[in-house]
Design a protein around this motif. Structure first.
Motif, mmCIF file in Angstrom:
data_model
loop_
_atom_site.group_PDB
_atom_site.id
_atom_site.type_symbol
_atom_site.label_atom_id
_atom_site.label_comp_id
_atom_site.label_asym_id
_atom_site.label_seq_id
_atom_site.Cartn_x
_atom_site.Cartn_y
_atom_site.Cartn_z
ATOM 1 N N VAL A 1 -2.297 12.905 -7.712
ATOM 2 C CA VAL A 1 -2.566 11.550 -7.241
ATOM 3 C C VAL A 1 -3.923 11.122 -7.786
ATOM 4 O O VAL A 1 -4.928 11.779 -7.543
ATOM 5 C CB VAL A 1 -2.571 11.477 -5.701
ATOM 6 N N GLY B 1 1.399 3.176 -9.362
ATOM 7 C CA GLY B 1 1.950 3.409 -8.036
ATOM 8 C C GLY B 1 2.876 2.313 -7.556
ATOM 9 O O GLY B 1 3.692 2.531 -6.659
ATOM 10 N N GLY C 1 -4.246 4.139 -7.149
ATOM 11 C CA GLY C 1 -2.804 4.016 -7.038
ATOM 12 C C GLY C 1 -1.985 4.533 -8.204
ATOM 13 O O GLY C 1 -0.823 4.188 -8.324
ATOM 14 N N ALA D 1 1.738 11.887 -1.271
ATOM 15 C CA ALA D 1 0.988 13.138 -1.377
ATOM 16 C C ALA D 1 1.587 13.964 -2.514
ATOM 17 O O ALA D 1 2.702 13.719 -2.975
ATOM 18 C CB ALA D 1 1.066 13.908 -0.064
ATOM 19 N N LYS E 1 0.860 -1.170 0.000
ATOM 20 C CA LYS E 1 0.000 0.000 0.000
ATOM 21 C C LYS E 1 0.901 1.226 0.000
ATOM 22 O O LYS E 1 1.647 1.462 0.938
ATOM 23 C CB LYS E 1 -0.912 0.022 1.228
ATOM 24 N N ARG E 2 0.874 1.969 -1.063
ATOM 25 C CA ARG E 2 1.732 3.140 -1.190
ATOM 26 C C ARG E 2 0.868 4.396 -1.145
ATOM 27 O O ARG E 2 -0.008 4.564 -1.985
ATOM 28 C CB ARG E 2 2.517 3.089 -2.488
ATOM 29 N N GLU E 3 1.138 5.204 -0.175
ATOM 30 C CA GLU E 3 0.388 6.441 -0.053
ATOM 31 C C GLU E 3 1.359 7.604 -0.137
ATOM 32 O O GLU E 3 2.210 7.784 0.724
ATOM 33 C CB GLU E 3 -0.383 6.466 1.273
#
Length: 156
Positions: free
Chosen positions: A111, A131, A115, A79, A75-77
């Protein structure tokens, strides 16, 4: 059900000699049409149960595979305005063994859901990437082009 109702309850009359042979064969083989019909109905019911069980097991398998895939997917978050490195998938392993597989840094301009990211390079060109192909850049934006020299002193 009589021996003459062979197909979907429709009555068929055979010629007399053939009709006698059919009756003789039924007596000889001791065929019971009601028992055969019940047996066939039971086979059809078993087939339906097997098909339902196969459907349920395929649904369970798909759920397990989805869970396994989601566990393995990071899980890549990120900003907007984060610096990231992009995985260079076109790098030929034998031509550049020691070359880094990550290029960049790039600035995240936008974004997207699911993803995806829009990246911006130093010249201002923008492009969209998955992502899963990016990772956070831990360096400073100003130090990207700096060349650092280090000297090793031998102590005797």
């Amino acid at each position: 059900m009589s021996p003459y109702q062979l197909v979907y309850g429709k009555t068929y009359h055979f010629p007399v000699k053939l009709e006698q042979k059919v009756i003789w064969a039924m007596k000889k083989l001791k065929l019971d049409w009601t028992e055969a019909a019940e047996q066939r109905l039971n086979q059809l019911n078993e087939l339906d149960e097997f098909r339902l069980k196969a459907y349920k097991s395929s649904v369970i398998y798909k759920e397990k595979m989805k869970k396994y895939h989601e566990q393995r997917t990071e899980k890549r978050e990120f900003a907007v305005a984060d610096l990231v490195l992009l995985f260079n998938s076109r790098l030929h392993l034998f031509l550049a063994k020691l070359k880094s597989k990550w290029i960049g840094p790039f600035l995240i301009a936008k974004v997207f859901p699911r993803g995806a990211f829009e990246l911006e390079n130093k010249e201002g060109a923008k492009f969209t990437v998955n992502g899963q192909n990016v990772k956070i850049y831990l360096g400073h934006a100003e130090s990207v082009h700096e060349v650092v020299e280090a000297y090793i002193l031998d102590e005797v």
